[in-house]
Design a protein around this motif. Structure first.
Motif, PDB file in Angstrom:
ATOM      1  N   GLU A   1       0.803  -1.216   0.000  1.00 38.93           N
ATOM      2  CA  GLU A   1       0.000   0.000   0.000  1.00 38.93           C
ATOM      3  C   GLU A   1       0.840   1.273   0.000  1.00 38.93           C
ATOM      4  O   GLU A   1       0.459   2.270  -0.589  1.00 38.93           O
ATOM      5  CB  GLU A   1      -0.926   0.014   1.214  1.00 38.93           C
ATOM      6  CG  GLU A   1      -1.978  -1.060   1.185  1.00 38.93           C
ATOM      7  CD  GLU A   1      -2.797  -1.078   2.461  1.00 38.93           C
ATOM      8  OE1 GLU A   1      -2.734  -0.112   3.247  1.00 38.93           O
ATOM      9  OE2 GLU A   1      -3.499  -2.074   2.660  1.00 38.93           O
ATOM     10  N   LYS A   2       1.983   1.249   0.641  1.00 39.80           N
ATOM     11  CA  LYS A   2       2.822   2.442   0.751  1.00 39.80           C
ATOM     12  C   LYS A   2       3.705   2.642  -0.473  1.00 39.80           C
ATOM     13  O   LYS A   2       4.573   3.499  -0.478  1.00 39.80           O
ATOM     14  CB  LYS A   2       3.675   2.367   2.012  1.00 39.80           C
ATOM     15  CG  LYS A   2       2.852   2.357   3.276  1.00 39.80           C
ATOM     16  CD  LYS A   2       3.728   2.268   4.501  1.00 39.80           C
ATOM     17  CE  LYS A   2       2.856   2.235   5.742  1.00 39.80           C
ATOM     18  NZ  LYS A   2       3.639   2.105   6.960  1.00 39.80           N
ATOM     19  N   GLY A   3       3.500   1.843  -1.502  1.00 42.25           N
ATOM     20  CA  GLY A   3       4.290   1.985  -2.712  1.00 42.25           C
ATOM     21  C   GLY A   3       5.651   1.322  -2.650  1.00 42.25           C
ATOM     22  O   GLY A   3       6.466   1.496  -3.533  1.00 42.25           O
ATOM     23  N   ILE A   4       5.890   0.573  -1.581  1.00 45.86           N
ATOM     24  CA  ILE A   4       7.164  -0.128  -1.438  1.00 45.86           C
ATOM     25  C   ILE A   4       7.109  -1.389  -2.280  1.00 45.86           C
ATOM     26  O   ILE A   4       6.136  -2.120  -2.255  1.00 45.86           O
ATOM     27  CB  ILE A   4       7.434  -0.482   0.038  1.00 45.86           C
ATOM     28  CG1 ILE A   4       7.527   0.803   0.873  1.00 45.86           C
ATOM     29  CG2 ILE A   4       8.694  -1.318   0.174  1.00 45.86           C
ATOM     30  CD1 ILE A   4       7.526   0.555   2.355  1.00 45.86           C
ATOM     31  N   ARG A   5       8.141  -1.643  -3.026  1.00 44.51           N
ATOM     32  CA  ARG A   5       8.179  -2.841  -3.843  1.00 44.51           C
ATOM     33  C   ARG A   5       9.132  -3.846  -3.200  1.00 44.51           C
ATOM     34  O   ARG A   5      10.266  -3.532  -2.897  1.00 44.51           O
ATOM     35  CB  ARG A   5       8.649  -2.523  -5.255  1.00 44.51           C
ATOM     36  CG  ARG A   5       7.652  -1.685  -6.025  1.00 44.51           C
ATOM     37  CD  ARG A   5       7.749  -2.047  -7.485  1.00 44.51           C
ATOM     38  NE  ARG A   5       6.871  -1.348  -8.368  1.00 44.51           N
ATOM     39  CZ  ARG A   5       5.565  -1.545  -8.481  1.00 44.51           C
ATOM     40  NH1 ARG A   5       4.966  -2.387  -7.706  1.00 44.51           N
ATOM     41  NH2 ARG A   5       4.859  -0.902  -9.371  1.00 44.51           N
ATOM     42  N   GLU A   6       8.613  -5.016  -2.964  1.00 49.78           N
ATOM     43  CA  GLU A   6       9.413  -6.107  -2.422  1.00 49.78           C
ATOM     44  C   GLU A   6       9.211  -7.309  -3.315  1.00 49.78           C
ATOM     45  O   GLU A   6       8.290  -7.352  -4.109  1.00 49.78           O
ATOM     46  CB  GLU A   6       8.974  -6.453  -0.995  1.00 49.78           C
ATOM     47  CG  GLU A   6       9.266  -5.373   0.002  1.00 49.78           C
ATOM     48  CD  GLU A   6       8.858  -5.758   1.412  1.00 49.78           C
ATOM     49  OE1 GLU A   6       8.376  -6.884   1.596  1.00 49.78           O
ATOM     50  OE2 GLU A   6       9.027  -4.923   2.308  1.00 49.78           O
ATOM     51  N   TYR A   7      10.031  -8.274  -3.159  1.00 46.44           N
ATOM     52  CA  TYR A   7       9.924  -9.491  -3.946  1.00 46.44           C
ATOM     53  C   TYR A   7       9.686 -10.649  -3.009  1.00 46.44           C
ATOM     54  O   TYR A   7      10.223 -10.692  -1.917  1.00 46.44           O
ATOM     55  CB  TYR A   7      11.184  -9.683  -4.804  1.00 46.44           C
ATOM     56  CG  TYR A   7      11.267  -8.554  -5.789  1.00 46.44           C
ATOM     57  CD1 TYR A   7      10.680  -8.671  -7.034  1.00 46.44           C
ATOM     58  CD2 TYR A   7      11.820  -7.335  -5.433  1.00 46.44           C
ATOM     59  CE1 TYR A   7      10.679  -7.607  -7.912  1.00 46.44           C
ATOM     60  CE2 TYR A   7      11.818  -6.272  -6.302  1.00 46.44           C
ATOM     61  CZ  TYR A   7      11.243  -6.407  -7.544  1.00 46.44           C
ATOM     62  OH  TYR A   7      11.226  -5.350  -8.407  1.00 46.44           O
ATOM     63  N   SER A   8       8.820 -11.537  -3.440  1.00 51.44           N
ATOM     64  CA  SER A   8       8.423 -12.654  -2.596  1.00 51.44           C
ATOM     65  C   SER A   8       9.636 -13.499  -2.241  1.00 51.44           C
ATOM     66  O   SER A   8      10.218 -14.154  -3.094  1.00 51.44           O
ATOM     67  CB  SER A   8       7.380 -13.489  -3.312  1.00 51.44           C
ATOM     68  OG  SER A   8       6.868 -14.453  -2.452  1.00 51.44           O
ATOM     69  N   THR A   9      10.026 -13.406  -0.998  1.00 50.38           N
ATOM     70  CA  THR A   9      11.183 -14.148  -0.511  1.00 50.38           C
ATOM     71  C   THR A   9      10.749 -14.983   0.678  1.00 50.38           C
ATOM     72  O   THR A   9       9.855 -14.586   1.421  1.00 50.38           O
ATOM     73  CB  THR A   9      12.312 -13.198  -0.084  1.00 50.38           C
ATOM     74  OG1 THR A   9      11.832 -12.338   0.943  1.00 50.38           O
ATOM     75  CG2 THR A   9      12.811 -12.374  -1.257  1.00 50.38           C
ATOM     76  N   PRO A  10      11.344 -16.127   0.868  1.00 52.03           N
ATOM     77  CA  PRO A  10      10.924 -16.974   1.984  1.00 52.03           C
ATOM     78  C   PRO A  10      11.379 -16.415   3.326  1.00 52.03           C
ATOM     79  O   PRO A  10      12.439 -15.813   3.439  1.00 52.03           O
ATOM     80  CB  PRO A  10      11.611 -18.304   1.699  1.00 52.03           C
ATOM     81  CG  PRO A  10      12.805 -17.950   0.879  1.00 52.03           C
ATOM     82  CD  PRO A  10      12.404 -16.757   0.074  1.00 52.03           C
TER      83      PRO A  10
END
Length: 88
Positions: free
Chosen positions: A57-66
């Motif tokens: 929601e805050k525009g932060i981009r993360e990548y699905s990591t375990p």
């Protein structure tokens, strides 16, 4: 974690997702079977394999990591080290 860092390929030329996908294929199972055996949600496993980007929601981009727990669970299931899964 930045995309480049997570999706970089290890010494074997594979990313985490590619390595996990190969382990699944080599074991002769599918994602649903892995999910049932490990308790890791199948959609989460799919995200790991594809390296799906998550837009918060805050525009932060993360990548699905375990998580550490999921990484250890996968390593134990496949009888490999966490270092192997991470391409170290």
């Amino acid at each position: 974690m930045a995309k480049k860092e997570w999706l970089d390929k290890g010494a074997d030329g594979l990313s985490f997702g590619e390595r996990l996908g190969d382990l699944i294929t080599n074991k002769g199972i599918n994602q649903a079977e892995l999910a049932k055996s490990t308790g890791i949600n199948q959609s989460r496993l799919s995200d790991y394999i594809t390296g799906k980007e998550i837009d918060h929601e805050k525009g932060i981009r993360e990548y699905s990591t375990p998580s550490c727990a999921n990484l250890i669970t996968l390593a134990k299931y496949f009888a490999v080290s966490t270092d192997y899964l991470l391409g170290i």
